[in-house]
Every structure is written in C-alpha cells, then in structure tokens.
Design an enzyme around this catalytic site. Structure first.
Site, PDB file in Angstrom:
ATOM      1  N   CYS A 117       0.814  -1.223   0.000  1.00 14.61           N
ATOM      2  CA  CYS A 117       0.000   0.000   0.000  1.00 14.61           C
ATOM      3  C   CYS A 117       0.847   1.272   0.000  1.00 14.61           C
ATOM      4  O   CYS A 117       0.312   2.366  -0.171  1.00 14.61           O
ATOM      5  CB  CYS A 117      -0.935  -0.001   1.194  1.00 14.61           C
ATOM      6  N   HIS A 258      -3.348   6.915   2.215  1.00 17.71           N
ATOM      7  CA  HIS A 258      -3.770   5.603   1.736  1.00 17.71           C
ATOM      8  C   HIS A 258      -5.105   5.272   2.401  1.00 17.71           C
ATOM      9  O   HIS A 258      -5.261   5.410   3.617  1.00 17.71           O
ATOM     10  CB  HIS A 258      -2.703   4.561   2.084  1.00 17.71           C
ATOM     11  N   ASN A 288     -10.178  -0.503   0.519  1.00 20.23           N
ATOM     12  CA  ASN A 288      -8.711  -0.397   0.447  1.00 20.23           C
ATOM     13  C   ASN A 288      -8.235  -1.021  -0.871  1.00 20.23           C
ATOM     14  O   ASN A 288      -8.281  -2.237  -1.036  1.00 20.23           O
ATOM     15  CB  ASN A 288      -8.118  -1.131   1.659  1.00 20.23           C
TER      16      ASN A 288
HETATM   17  N1  ACO Z   1     -17.862  -8.599  10.668  1.00 16.48           N
HETATM   18  C1  ACO Z   1     -18.262  -8.852  11.918  1.00 16.48           C
HETATM   19  N2  ACO Z   1     -17.433  -9.097  12.927  1.00 16.48           N
HETATM   20  C2  ACO Z   1     -16.118  -9.069  12.661  1.00 16.48           C
HETATM   21  C3  ACO Z   1     -15.612  -8.806  11.368  1.00 16.48           C
HETATM   22  C4  ACO Z   1     -16.544  -8.563  10.348  1.00 16.48           C
HETATM   23  N3  ACO Z   1     -16.179  -8.299   9.083  1.00 16.48           N
HETATM   24  N4  ACO Z   1     -14.260  -8.846  11.408  1.00 16.48           N
HETATM   25  C5  ACO Z   1     -13.915  -9.115  12.663  1.00 16.48           C
HETATM   26  N5  ACO Z   1     -15.042  -9.271  13.421  1.00 16.48           N
HETATM   27  C6  ACO Z   1     -15.136  -9.576  14.842  1.00 16.48           C
HETATM   28  C7  ACO Z   1     -13.942 -10.338  15.337  1.00 16.48           C
HETATM   29  O1  ACO Z   1     -14.100 -11.732  15.130  1.00 16.48           O
HETATM   30  C8  ACO Z   1     -13.933  -9.961  16.796  1.00 16.48           C
HETATM   31  O2  ACO Z   1     -14.895 -10.760  17.455  1.00 16.48           O
HETATM   32  P1  ACO Z   1     -14.554 -11.417  18.903  1.00 16.48           P
HETATM   33  O3  ACO Z   1     -14.290 -10.238  19.785  1.00 16.48           O
HETATM   34  O4  ACO Z   1     -15.782 -12.183  19.194  1.00 16.48           O
HETATM   35  O5  ACO Z   1     -13.311 -12.219  18.634  1.00 16.48           O
HETATM   36  C9  ACO Z   1     -14.438  -8.534  16.811  1.00 16.48           C
HETATM   37  O6  ACO Z   1     -15.136  -8.353  15.566  1.00 16.48           O
HETATM   38  C10 ACO Z   1     -13.344  -7.510  16.911  1.00 16.48           C
HETATM   39  O7  ACO Z   1     -12.317  -7.857  15.958  1.00 16.48           O
HETATM   40  P2  ACO Z   1     -11.029  -6.986  15.809  1.00 16.48           P
HETATM   41  O8  ACO Z   1     -10.143  -7.626  14.778  1.00 16.48           O
HETATM   42  O9  ACO Z   1     -10.467  -6.758  17.163  1.00 16.48           O
HETATM   43  O10 ACO Z   1     -11.647  -5.651  15.210  1.00 16.48           O
HETATM   44  P3  ACO Z   1     -11.011  -4.220  15.136  1.00 16.48           P
HETATM   45  O11 ACO Z   1     -11.823  -3.266  15.939  1.00 16.48           O
HETATM   46  O12 ACO Z   1      -9.529  -4.244  15.349  1.00 16.48           O
HETATM   47  O13 ACO Z   1     -11.269  -3.855  13.610  1.00 16.48           O
HETATM   48  C11 ACO Z   1     -10.075  -3.775  11.519  1.00 16.48           C
HETATM   49  C12 ACO Z   1     -10.691  -4.665  12.602  1.00 16.48           C
HETATM   50  C13 ACO Z   1     -11.192  -2.965  10.878  1.00 16.48           C
HETATM   51  C14 ACO Z   1      -9.432  -4.671  10.469  1.00 16.48           C
HETATM   52  C15 ACO Z   1      -9.038  -2.811  12.154  1.00 16.48           C
HETATM   53  O14 ACO Z   1      -8.179  -3.536  13.006  1.00 16.48           O
HETATM   54  C16 ACO Z   1      -8.203  -2.103  11.124  1.00 16.48           C
HETATM   55  O15 ACO Z   1      -8.686  -1.358  10.298  1.00 16.48           O
HETATM   56  N6  ACO Z   1      -6.874  -2.298  11.121  1.00 16.48           N
HETATM   57  C17 ACO Z   1      -5.993  -1.691  10.146  1.00 16.48           C
HETATM   58  C18 ACO Z   1      -6.008  -2.552   8.942  1.00 16.48           C
HETATM   59  C19 ACO Z   1      -5.359  -1.917   7.755  1.00 16.48           C
HETATM   60  O16 ACO Z   1      -5.327  -0.723   7.620  1.00 16.48           O
HETATM   61  N7  ACO Z   1      -4.872  -2.764   6.885  1.00 16.48           N
HETATM   62  C20 ACO Z   1      -4.411  -2.395   5.625  1.00 16.48           C
HETATM   63  C21 ACO Z   1      -2.991  -1.983   5.585  1.00 16.48           C
HETATM   64  S1  ACO Z   1      -2.618  -1.628   3.952  1.00 16.48           S
HETATM   65  C22 ACO Z   1      -1.823  -2.907   3.111  1.00 16.48           C
HETATM   66  O17 ACO Z   1      -0.626  -2.926   3.023  1.00 16.48           O
HETATM   67  C23 ACO Z   1      -2.662  -4.007   2.485  1.00 16.48           C
END
Ligand code: ACO
Length: 332
Positions: A117, A258, A288
């Site tokens: 990214c 990004h 993304n």
């Molecule tokens: N729908 C419903 N529930 C979900 C989903 C979904 N799509 N995804 C995860 N959950 C659940 C999980 O299972 C978890 O449940 P549990 O507590 O019962 O285990 C709960 O939601 C919380 O999950 P987390 O992973 O802790 O959620 P978080 O608040 O961290 O959000 C997210 C996840 C949106 C991915 C966030 O961490 C984020 O945006 N991180 C940055 C990611 C990013 O920017 N990545 C790209 C980098 S760029 C590149 O190089 C590709």
C-alpha cells in the site's frame, strides 16, 4: 543519453480505471458472518469494486495510464519511464512492460515496483529521482492492485476491507520542483503483521534433491497491530516530510492518505490538526485498493474540482513490509 536541463518535477495529469462491478457490504453478509453496520462503523467502507473475468491488472493499469496521459495532453511516445506499483501483477516477472505495450509508449522503459500500500508513494519518489538527475523528463506512475484475487473470501477479518483499482499520474520536467518534501521508511521486524506469503510444497527432483514448488497464500493480517502502527507512524512521517518541505500543517490544502480505514484517516487528521473537510476520502465507495488508493482518490478529487492547480497536498502511504512514506507536493 540526453541530460535535460529542467530537473524539477510537476504533477500534471491523473487518471483512474472504472470498474463495473460493485460488491456491497450486504453482498458480503451473504458470504461471511458480517453486516453493513459492522463494516461501515469499523472501517467507513460501504462497497468496493471487483475486477471481472475480462479485466486484468494490466488492463486496469492501462486504463488509468491512458486517462492520465489524456488529461495532461501527453502522447504515449513522449513517455520516457513507466513505474507500475503493484503487489498483484498478472505475471511475477512483471506487468509494466505489457502496460507500456498497450499504451503504445514505445520509447519508455517500464518496470514494476512492489511496496504494497506504500507502492504509489515509493514509485512517485523513485520517479522524481530520475527526473531530478535530468535523465527522464516525462514519467507515468501507476498504482494498481487486484487484491480480490488474493483475498480469503471466508475470512471476515480481511475480506471486507479490500477492493480492486488503478490510478495514475503523469510527471513532467519543470523549472520549479513541485515535489516539496518526502520521507520513506521500512521496518521488516513487523513483517508478520501483514502478508501475502509464498508457501512452498517440497517435491522430489532427484533421489537426493528437492524443489520448493508452491503457491502464494491469501492475505493474512493482524488488524490491531497494523492499526496501531498506522496511527503512530503516519503522522510522524508526514511531519518529517513537511519539515523537509519547510512547511507546517497550516500550509497544506489537502491530506491524502492511503485509504485503509476511515478511523485511521480521522485519527491521523486529528493528530495533525487537519480539519475534516480537508481530508480526502473515498473509503465508502472503494475500500482499500492498496497501491491504487492514493492516485485513485487524487484523480477523483482533481476531476470533481476539489483539488486545483497550486493546491499543496500532504500524502502518505503505509502497509505491508511494513513500509510507509509521505510526500508533500503541489498539484499542477
Ligand atoms: N464482521 C463482523 N465481525 C467481525 C468482522 C466482520 N467483518 N471482522 C472481525 N469481526 C469480529 C472479530 O471476530 C472480533 O470478534 P470477537 O471479539 O468475538 O473475537 C471482533 O469483531 C473484533 O475484531 P477486531 O479484529 O479486534 O476488530 P477491530 O476493531 O480491530 O477492527 C479492523 C478490525 C477494521 C481490520 C481494524 O483492526 C483495522 O482497520 N486495522 C488496520 C487494517 C489496515 O489498515 N490494513 C491495511 C494496511 S494496507 C496494506 O498494506 C494491504
């Protein structure tokens, strides 16, 4: 090799590919246990575009490149260099040369650059070095990715985040350098946070020798770690790039990050004291799109008239590697 006397960089045109198929959050709730409410609240994403069977990384990159050349009134044969930032080439040997051929940019040298990214930002800065040394005067920088090919569609933690896309900018040699400052970083100690890893499958070649013939595995991500990394490192590196440019955040017209997660965009803007209406976001429509996200969002904002000639843009890419970078540039 002719050494050119104009060694400044001007960003004079942008373009992006238009994909016909949008996958909504409600569509995804039929695939994994999720909901529009969960995805929109946690990420700001409502839909993302997915490449069709007829499309390829090369076709998307070619469309974006064509549009950028048209906007800047540049003939393909005038292009000296094409850098294609991608992590999802059609061909592991590189896809840039096919884009060069499709565009009819017969005088251009073309190569792929892989930095996930951060790829577009890294490619933009790489292109600028060739121009500042007077080697090339017309460069096409393309960011394109089709992560839908490498997403685990049964993993709700990642499959809701990514979309496909391509964006491009044309750079032309200029008396005045509009790339005002930049900074690039890598930290391989955090590599395990975000991967699209090769998994070898050992096969016997002779009685005592094996070959490791495998394939790439879908994207895996530690979302919380990547989130923490982004909200700490992105404001820092933008401040460093602003320092190199001799500017403060008051001097920028737009913050163009990004497009990974709306919450990351909001947190970075808050840390930098940039008002919300100065933050460019197309998260809701595109998700993304990896290396495509910055030039795609830039192109949309240029075409709808938000970004005007002379506007100063603070841009930052971040992602797998881990890698991150920032560039401060003036548009037009
Ligand atoms: N729908 C419903 N529930 C979900 C989903 C979904 N799509 N995804 C995860 N959950 C659940 C999980 O299972 C978890 O449940 P549990 O507590 O019962 O285990 C709960 O939601 C919380 O999950 P987390 O992973 O802790 O959620 P978080 O608040 O961290 O959000 C997210 C996840 C949106 C991915 C966030 O961490 C984020 O945006 N991180 C940055 C990611 C990013 O920017 N990545 C790209 C980098 S760029 C590149 O190089 C590709």
């Amino acid at each position: 090799m002719v050494q050119h006397t104009k060694t400044g960089v001007a960003l004079v045109g942008s373009g992006s590919a238009h994909l016909p198929i949008a996958v909504t959050n409600d569509d995804l709730s039929q695939v994994v246990e999720t909901s529009d409410e969960w995805i929109a609240t946690r990420t700001g994403i409502r839909q993302r575009y997915i490449a069709t069977q007829q499309e390829s990384l090369v076709s998307l990159a070619t469309s974006a490149g064509t549009a950028a050349l048209e906007m800047s009134n540049t003939q393909p044969t005038d292009v000296d260099l094409i850098i294609l930032a991608t992590s999802t080439p059609d061909d592991l040997f590189g896809s840039a040369a096919q884009v060069q051929a499709n565009l009819g940019a017969s005088h251009a040298v073309a190569f792929d650059l892989t930095a996930a990214c951060s790829g577009f930002l890294f490619a933009l800065v790489t292109a600028a070095q060739y121009m500042r040394t007077g080697v090339y005067k017309t460069v096409l920088v393309i960011g394109a990715d089709v992560l839908s090919r490498w997403t685990d569609w049964s993993d709700r933690r990642t499959c809701v985040l990514f979309g496909d896309g391509a964006g491009a900018v044309v750079l032309k040699a200029s008396d005045r350098d509009r790339l005002l400052g930049f900074d690039l970083r890598s930290d391989g100690t955090l590599n395990g946070c975000l991967n699209l890893p090769y998994q070898a499958d050992s096969q016997a070649l002779t009685s005592d020798k094996t070959v490791q013939k495998g394939t790439y595995q879908p994207v895996t991500m530690n979302g919380k770690e990547v989130y923490r990394f982004a909200v700490k490192r992105v404001p820092e590196i933008i401040e460093k790039a602003l320092f190199h440019a001799g500017l403060s955040t008051d001097g920028i017209d737009w913050l163009l990050l990004h497009q990974a997660n709306q919450r990351i965009l909001d947190a970075v803007a808050e840390r930098l004291n940039v008002p919300k209406d100065r933050v460019i976001s197309n998260m809701g429509r595109h998700g993304n799109t990896s290396a495509a996200s910055i030039p795609l969002a830039l192109d949309e904002a240029v075409r709808d008239g938000r970004i005007k000639a002379g506007d100063v843009i603070a841009s930052s890419g971040f992602g797998a590697g881990l890698s991150w970078g920032a560039a401060i540039f003036e548009w037009g």
